[in-house]
Structures are given as C-alpha cells and as structure tokens.
Motif scaffolding. Structure first.
Motif: not given
Ligand SMILES: [Zn+2]
Ligand SMILES: [Zn+2]
Ligand SMILES: [Zn+2]
Length: 763
Positions: A161, A121, A179-180, A158, A183
C-alpha cells in the motif's frame, strides 16, 4: 517551436489527486516542467512544442479529477528553461499551506471494479478506496490532512500500500485512507448486546438477518444506518414501531440506476444526481405498482432513493440480492445519528437486532444529504455528506464571521475570505444530543479552518439555543439577524447578487422585529438591511407550538378570524368533525389572547387549508400537512385561482386571506374534489405574489426577485410562481447550493453580519 507557460489554478485542487492528474497530462504529451501546491491552489510550469502545450492547456480544466473544482485558471507566457522531465515539486511555502479538506466521496468505478474482481488483491475488501474516492471529512481529527491526523492512524500501512501511496502515477498516490486486507480495518458482526458473532463472513450473515425480517445497524461513512428489507411490510412496520416514527418517509438504498427505474421515474437529471460522487438521497416520483412496501413513504407520491456509496454497502446489497433496503439514520427520531460502535449498541438498544460494525472510527457525524429534482433542476433539501465541507464561493472577500443558524434543521457557517463553509446537518437544537453536536461542529470547523471569528451572527429569537449560545460568548461581537432577512441574504449570496432585491421569504416560523411570528414575508432587502414591504395577514396561533402539531387549530383560527363564531354553523365535514368542547376551549383561548401569538406564517396557512379539506388534522412530522396538500394536486388545465386581496396599510401591503377562504368554503360546499381545491389554493398564492411583485417593481424600480424559505420546497408553488414572474419580465433567483429552508439560514446570517460591520467589499 518550444514554448513555456506559467499556469495558476485555484479552487479545490489540493488533496483531490490534481497533481498526479497534471503529471499524467504532461508526461502523456512528453512535456517538461513542474507542478506545486501554493497558498492559492497549484502553480504549473509546462514546456514543449507549441501545439502539445496548447493541447495540454485545453484539456487541463476538462478532464480534471471528479473532486476538483476549478474557480479560476490563468495562463501566461514564460521564458523556456532546461527542464528534462516533469516533476511534482514540494514548494517551500506550499507544504505549509493548510489545504481544504475534501468531503466524503462515493466509491469510484475503478475501485468498484477491483472490489468485485476475484484476481484483485482487494477483492471483496470493504474499505477499498483511492485518491478519487472514499472517506475524508468524517475521518479527520485535525489538519494538515495526512494519515496521522485521521482515524486511519492506528493502521500501519503495509509495504504494498505504501508503494502505491508514493507513486505519482498510481491512483492511490497520497490517498490517506489507503488500505488492504493486510493492513486496514475489518468488519465484524455483533449481536444486540455488542458481542462479536463468530462467522465466516459478517456481511453475508447480516444479509441473512435482513432477509429474515430483522433490523441491522450498519456502520456507514458519517454514522450508522438502520437497515431493513424495503419490500417487506412487516420489516418496515417493525422498524417504524421501534424507531417511534409513525409516518415520516424512509429513504431506500437501491443497487443501481436500473433498479431505481423499476420503482421510480428517473430522468437524466435524476440519474446524474443519483450517480454523482456525493450520492445524495434523491426524491423521485414513485411508480405503481411497486415492490416497495407502502409503509416506506405513506401518503407521499415521492420516494427518497440513493445508491450505495461505500464498498460495504455494495457488498451487502450484492450479497443479499436486495431490490431495496430501507436505510434510515441510526437514531431515535430527532436525535443525532450514532457514530461510535459502543455508543451505537447503547443508543440503538431495542432498535437493532444486529450490528455490522468496523474498526475505522467515524470522527465526525454526517447525515446523508437530500436533494429534490424538479423541472431538470436539483435543489438541496439537506446539504450534508458529500457536500460538506466544500465552501459556497462568495462574490467578494469578507470579514470572518461565525453564524450559528436557527433552531430547527440547524447548520452553522464560518466565512473565511471568499469562502463560506457551511457545516453538515446538525438537527433540531431542542434535542440535548443535537445541541452538544452543535458545540462539536463549531469547534471542529474552527479548528480545521484555523479561525475563530470575533463576530458571531445569530437569529433574533431570544429563546433559540443557538441565540443563547451566541450571547454567552465573551469577547465576541454578536449580531442578531432577522430570520427572513437571513433567508433572502442566503439566496442573494449564493447567486452573487449585490444591491437590493425583492425577496419572497415564505416559511413556517421566524421571529419578527415586532415580536410576532413571521413567515409570509415580502422584503425589499440588501445585505445590510431590509424593509418589510408586504406580509400575509396576521392571525392567532392558538396554543403556540401545539398549533403547529395540530393543523385543525389553524383552520379554526382562520375561520374564527374571518367569520367569527358563525363558522361553527358551516355545513362542511371539517366543522362536523370538530371536537366541540376542545373547539370552545380554543375559541376562549383566542378571545382572551392566552398563549395565542400573532402570526403571518405561510406554513400555517397551508396547515389550515390542509385541515379544512380533511387532509390532515394532526401531523406526525414537520410540514406533513403542507406536503400532503401539495401531493393532493391533480394534473389539470384548471387555471382558477382563489382571490386574495391586497390592502395597503401605511407603507406595507397586507395579503388578506378572507376572499380566499370564502371561495374555498364555497368549493367545499359544492363537493369540488380536493385535488382541484388544492390547485386553486396554490394558484391563488401565485397570483397574489405576482401582483405584489408588480406593485413593488413600480414603487422601487427593482426587477430582481429572490425566492427563499422552506415553503419553496413545494415544487408546484415554486415552478408556477417562477414561470409567472419570468413571464412578467422579472429576473428570478432561487437556491441551488444550499437549502431554501432553515438549513441555509446560517449562510444568510453570516453575510448580513459581515455587511453590518461595514466590511462588505466594494462592487
Ligand atoms: Zn495494505
Ligand atoms: Zn477509488
Ligand atoms: Zn425559515
């Protein structure tokens, strides 16, 4: 049979994934118990079958997370209890404890795999990180270290996460910058005016720009880099011209170790250094032929190389398919590195064509670290990103001191208990921006360590900005520490030495207790005080700072000192090439002692020899003449050493350079190759220093020798001297953790000042 053990671990074991690690180690062996953070580190209670518990204890230190550093580990028997599982507990006082902040760490192999895994992801996400990697020190505003006090505070995490963050079995358990794509921070490409460029992929666009021969400013961990194609001579020249950096070598970033092997010699130690989590710039011997443009590191047999350490670097290198990128600090020469997006656009105006920026702020600048590997040993040249703020561990507890370092390559040092915290590389304080960074670094270090020592240590030089700053501090007890004493004390401190040693402090410039400029010093020293046991003979430094920029002045000074005006009749190229009017002016200046202080500097002796041999009459960066003199040495078995006389003057030995210059001039007249002359000069120094060591051992009974000062960056001199001294039965101590040069000075100042307070702990 069930047993229980109580285990105390201290060192850097908080905020580095140590608790989840222990959790996995225990649950993997079906053990029960607890782990919690304490003031000293962590406390573990572990219970289960005898063999499994022993296996746990055996593995505990060996498989610890990459960032952990265990300084002590004690195991005690304890009474069994009824624990049903293994838990991470929040101890009462433990949560109050201010944990040490870890340094910024290169992306780990797991995150790297995910970065390039299309099914992950976070595929292609430039800010992927976990507990074992990513930014720390440079994104922290305050303590305690949690997300709200970092520059990640503006990115609400998020749910996905967050779930990772809260799961002790997850690699991202308590990873504050987690993080990703949903977010976290994002990358943008800006033009030179700071306007956002609409494009599908800013990283691809930036890579195209670099391929086209442009300079792109890239936001890294501790500041901006200026990136250019290292295989394009035109791109490198463009960068040099814009940066006003004539010849000082640039470092290059190379995709991986295999790619490094194509351009440099890489042995095992070098590979370990390149791939270490700190990812320093490693100076490595160049290979020829090479695809790297000669202008990257002209007149140098070494090349500074580092591997990508942020996900963004990896994406950029892979996207562009680059063999090597010049990645130099985003600044004009000698200014501090730019960190803020808008500040970068202003300060790098005219330097960069594009800006690859992002919206995760860098709160504290931190330059790349630089190490050199010689004879399988790693030496720090600049201790900064990746190493700071890991403390240097001292042998004993000592009173807290703030040491403010020297003038060039400044670092500061704050001691607390047995820890000496050195700052990142601050730079040359004559520069206004560096001086304000110096203030920032002091404030920041005092804030995150929560101490404001009542004692400040500084250099004796009255004109250093650091000294002046120290003297302006009200309510502080200021201790002046002699420059070379600080060098030797720094070497003693990191080697945990006590008592007295023989110290060779060789460098360019340091203010002496007699008001002259020292730099070729042999001290008999302890932390508290020192005697100057020997030094290089004094000569004039005609023009002060100008003589440092123009080594030909030092050559003229030495020749005039030993041979008077007669040297102008010598039949050697150096004399033929002299500008006569300028030389006459110089001689008059020295005769009338105008702006010509006395110096015993070892660096200036190198300058003089370098100029005399026609290697360097003027320099474009610090120590260039000495570096190129070392580079000139040709491999050979020639053991000839130019003679140097030792003359006893009162209680001190003076190292006379007269016979050395006589022999050197004779070789020049006979057209001996400069590679041979350089070797004989180096050998001469080694012989003279070894003789002094023997003389001092006879009179003092001391057998331990510390080597410190910037001259010891010279690999040939260091290795020859060290093996010569070892062969004579001396114990020799050198720097490993802090630089031998002025970057390590603050550590020495701190321990000397603490000792002068009478607070040095008992042996
Ligand atoms: Zn995230
Ligand atoms: Zn990671
Ligand atoms: Zn120095």
């Amino acid at each position: 049979m069930e047993v229980r053990r109580h285990i105390e671990v201290s060192g850097i074991v908080q905020g580095v994934g140590f608790r989840p690690y222990v959790y996995r180690l225990a649950t993997g062996r079906h053990l029960t118990g607890t782990i919690c953070n304490t003031a000293a580190g962590v406390t573990i209670e572990v219970q289960g079958p005898c063999e499994a518990v022993q296996d746990f204890v055996d593995h505990l230190p060996t498989e610890a997370p990459a960032l952990a550093r265990i300084t002590s580990l004690s195991v005690h028997e304890a009474a069994c209890s009824g624990d049903r599982d293994f838990r991470i507990v929040h101890s009462l006082e433990g949560e109050e404890v201010r944990t040490l902040i870890s340094p910024d760490v290169a992306i780990c192999p797991e995150c790297l795999r995910e970065l390039f895994d299309p099914r992950d992801r976070r595929y292609g996400y430039p800010f992927i990180n976990c507990t074992n990697c990513g930014p720390r020190f440079t994104i922290v505003r305050d303590i305690p270290y949690d997300r709200s006090s970092t520059s990640m505070a503006i990115f609400p995490i998020c749910p996905t996460c967050r779930a990772e963050y809260e799961d002790p079995l997850n690699r991202r358990f308590h990873a504050q910058p987690n993080a990703c794509w949903d977010c976290g921070p994002r990358v943008e490409l800006w033009d030179k005016a700071g306007r956002r460029i609409e494009c599908r992929d800013p990283i691809t666009e930036a890579a195209l720009g670099i391929h086209a021969g442009l300079v792109v400013a890239v936001k890294g961990l501790g500041g901006f880099h200026l990136a250019a194609d290292a295989t394009s001579a035109a791109a490198v020249f463009l960068l040099r011209e814009r940066k006003h950096r004539v010849e000082k070598p640039f470092a290059v970033m190379v995709p991986d170790v295999d790619a490094v092997r194509e351009i440099c010699e890489v042995d095992e130690t070098a590979q370990a250094g390149l791939e270490s989590v700190q990812r320093p710039i490693v100076l490595l011997p160049k290979k020829t032929p090479t695809p790297i443009a000669e202008a990257v590191a002209p007149f140098n047999r070494y090349l500074g190389v580092f591997l990508p350490y942020t996900p963004l670097h990896h994406l950029l290198l892979r996207e562009g398919g680059f063999k090597a990128l010049v990645m130099t600090s985003g600044n004009l020469s000698e200014e501090p590195i730019a960190i803020d997006n808008r500040e970068a656009v202003l300060r790098l105006d005219g330097l960069a064509d594009y800006f690859l920026v992002h919206n995760r702020d860098i709160l504290l600048r931190c330059d790349d670290s630089v190490v050199r590997i010689a004879g399988g040993v790693t030496r720090q040249l600049r201790r900064s990103r990746g190493f700071v703020p890991v403390p240097v561990f001292l042998k004993n507890e000592q009173t807290s001191v703030l040491a403010v370092g020297g003038e060039l390559k400044n670092t500061i040092c704050l001691t607390k208990g047995r820890h000496a915290f050195l700052s990142q590389h601050i730079g040359d304080l004559e520069n206004v921006e560096s001086y304000s960074f110096f203030h920032e670094a002091i404030d920041h270090l005092q804030r995150i360590l929560e101490i404001q020592p009542g004692t400040i240590a500084c250099d004796l030089h009255p004109d250093y900005f650091s000294t002046k700053w120290a003297q302006q501090q009200r309510n502080a007890h200021v201790v002046g520490v002699q420059h070379h004493h600080a060098h030797i004390a720094s070497c003693m401190a990191e080697n945990h030495l006590e008592g007295r040693v023989i110290g060779f402090a060789l460098d360019g410039t340091g203010y002496g207790t007699d008001g002259h400029i020292w730099g070729g010093e042999v001290l008999v020293a302890g932390y508290r005080d020192f005697e100057r046991a020997a030094h290089f003979e004094y000569v004039l430094l005609p023009g002060g700072a100008a003589a440092i920029r123009e080594p030909w002045r030092m050559a003229a000074s030495y020749l005039a000192h030993h041979f008077g005006r007669d040297f102008l009749n010598l039949d050697i190229p150096f004399v033929h090439q002299l500008d006569r009017p300028k030389t006459e002016l110089l001689l008059r200046m020295m005769k009338q002692e105008i702006n010509s202080p006395l110096t015993s500097s070892c660096g200036r002796l190198f300058d003089a020899v370098s100029a005399l041999m026609g290697i360097r009459h003027q320099v474009n960066y610090e120590a260039q003449a000495a570096i190129e003199l070392e580079m000139a040495i040709l491999p050979s078995d020639d053991r000839t050493a130019y003679p140097m006389e030792l003359v006893l003057e009162g209680e001190k030995w003076i190292v006379s350079t007269r016979t050395l210059f006589q022999a050197l001039l004779e070789d020049l007249r006979r057209n001996v190759p400069i590679g041979v002359i350089s070797r004989r000069f180096h050998n001469g120094l080694v012989e003279a220093l070894a003789r002094i060591a023997n003389l001092l051992r006879e009179t003092t009974g001391l057998n331990r020798i510390c080597l410190s000062g910037g001259t010891f960056y010279n690999v040939y001199l260091s290795q020859q001297l060290e093996s010569r001294l070892l062969a004579a039965g001396f114990e020799v101590f050198t720097h490993h953790e802090v630089p031998a040069g002025d970057g390590g000075l603050s550590l020495g100042q701190a321990v000397v000042a603490a000792a002068s307070l009478g607070a040095e702990s008992r042996h």
